[in-house]
Design an enzyme around this catalytic site. Sequence first.
Site, PDB file in Angstrom:
ATOM      1  CG  ASP A 281      47.947  47.974  34.568  1.00  0.00           C
ATOM      2  OD1 ASP A 281      47.656  47.249  35.541  1.00  0.00           O
ATOM      3  OD2 ASP A 281      47.432  47.839  33.442  1.00  0.00           O
TER       4      ASP A 281
ATOM      5  CG  ASP B 116      44.421  41.902  35.851  1.00  0.00           C
ATOM      6  OD1 ASP B 116      43.292  41.488  36.173  1.00  0.00           O
ATOM      7  OD2 ASP B 116      44.887  41.754  34.713  1.00  0.00           O
TER       8      ASP B 116
ATOM      9  N   GLY C  41      30.315  40.400  38.147  1.00  0.00           N
ATOM     10  CA  GLY C  41      31.597  40.068  37.526  1.00  0.00           C
ATOM     11  C   GLY C  41      31.442  39.789  36.038  1.00  0.00           C
TER      12      GLY C  41
ATOM     13  CB  THR D 200      35.613  37.323  31.474  1.00  0.00           C
ATOM     14  OG1 THR D 200      37.018  37.061  31.581  1.00  0.00           O
ATOM     15  CG2 THR D 200      35.161  37.103  30.033  1.00  0.00           C
TER      16      THR D 200
ATOM     17  CD1 TRP E 261      46.272  39.187  36.979  1.00  0.00           C
ATOM     18  CD2 TRP E 261      48.357  39.105  37.793  1.00  0.00           C
ATOM     19  NE1 TRP E 261      47.150  39.478  35.951  1.00  0.00           N
ATOM     20  CE2 TRP E 261      48.435  39.429  36.417  1.00  0.00           C
ATOM     21  CE3 TRP E 261      49.544  38.997  38.521  1.00  0.00           C
ATOM     22  CZ2 TRP E 261      49.643  39.650  35.749  1.00  0.00           C
ATOM     23  CZ3 TRP E 261      50.755  39.206  37.858  1.00  0.00           C
ATOM     24  CH2 TRP E 261      50.793  39.530  36.502  1.00  0.00           C
TER      25      TRP E 261
ATOM     26  CB  SER F 143      44.349  39.043  25.078  1.00  0.00           C
ATOM     27  OG  SER F 143      44.569  39.868  26.183  1.00  0.00           O
TER      28      SER F 143
ATOM     29  CB  SER G 244      36.402  33.224  23.995  1.00  0.00           C
ATOM     30  OG  SER G 244      35.471  34.000  24.723  1.00  0.00           O
TER      31      SER G 244
END
Length: 386
Positions: free
Chosen positions: A100, A160, A217, A219, A235, A347, A350
């Site tokens: 980042d 991101d 992919g 999450t 993003w 965030s 789930s």
Amino acid sequence: MKTYQNYAMTDAETRQALADACKQVETNLPLYTYQCQNHSSVNGIYPGCANNQWTCGFWPGEIWLAYEATVDEKFKTAALIQVDSFADRIARKVEVDHHDMGFLYSPTCVAAWKLVGSEKGKNAAIAAADQLLTRYQPSGKFLQAWGTMDDPGNYRYIIDCMLNVPLLYWAAQVTGSDHYREIAAAHTATTLANSFRPDGSTYHTFFMNPDGTPKGGRTCQGYKDDSFWARGQAWGVYGSAIGYTYTHDEKFLDVFRKALAFYLSRLPEDLIPCWDMLFAPESGEPRDSSSAAIVACGLLEAAKYVDEAEAAQWRTLARQMLASLTANYAVKPGTLGSGQLLHGTYSKKSPYNTCTPEGVDECTSWGDYFYMEALTRLTKDWEMYW
Ligand code: GLY
């Protein structure tokens, strides 16, 4: 393309919204000049924190935007105090073993270089770009997001990073070294090949195999692997616009159009998505106002590069998104410790994701920053910090 006639904003209203946001920055300066602002608010108020989070660059970015809008020296003084802190952070390598670096160093140190010619800012941002290069995995050609570089469980990048890569393009420009550009281009090519699904939606994170082939992919912060995490989509939208800015390669605009079309197809009537676009507002799931602010910035950046008819559509959409944010999501100025935009979601846990729950239905530091950036973009031809 659908437009949203319920939301409109005149130039005077835009200037007023930006003035209100600057006032809010001014109100909060005494709290967060010698410390940073937490990634998200807690019951509407940001705790202070040390300069050790991935999000610490957004508040100084707001201070720089307030300086641009007002030319008030108090903002410049406070922003340069933050630049000192960021120069120290990269020199001592405090919590920088992740990707980042763009989120941290573009709105702080690149901004300081561009706005006031700060050599300290420039050198710190170049050091941050060098740090980002250490995240590169040649097999697979990607910048690894998190974790140690030899950890197979972390052999992945995330959407991101489209906002971290611009720091490399910027470093290539200021240093004249093509190496930064080559790594930026390689990572971006991997992202465009894998992270955007055929329908224009996006995966949050993407694992690679050790031999460099794509694995799949997954999450982290979205609801589930095949859902539509709103901020990841945002993003992707803004990142592809900036990709075009730096490369003038048409494929970025193609990706931008597809990702935008998907995002718009899932928007509720007030143009502010739920945190995962699997959900409609009737679900009762919280919104993520920050996604709308990020997409508005992407629309206004991409509009610089297309014909006038398409540009006008995109500028209108951005203005409508900002009108909705200003009318129903913006904090009224004067609340000490609050941010700019309510109803962001950092965030949300789930049953299917791996995130730590944080900042659900709160202000988020990046939501605040991108709201101000988008308002700034509407008021003038803005030279971006990215
Ligand atoms: N992981 C960065 C974000 O929450 O957007």
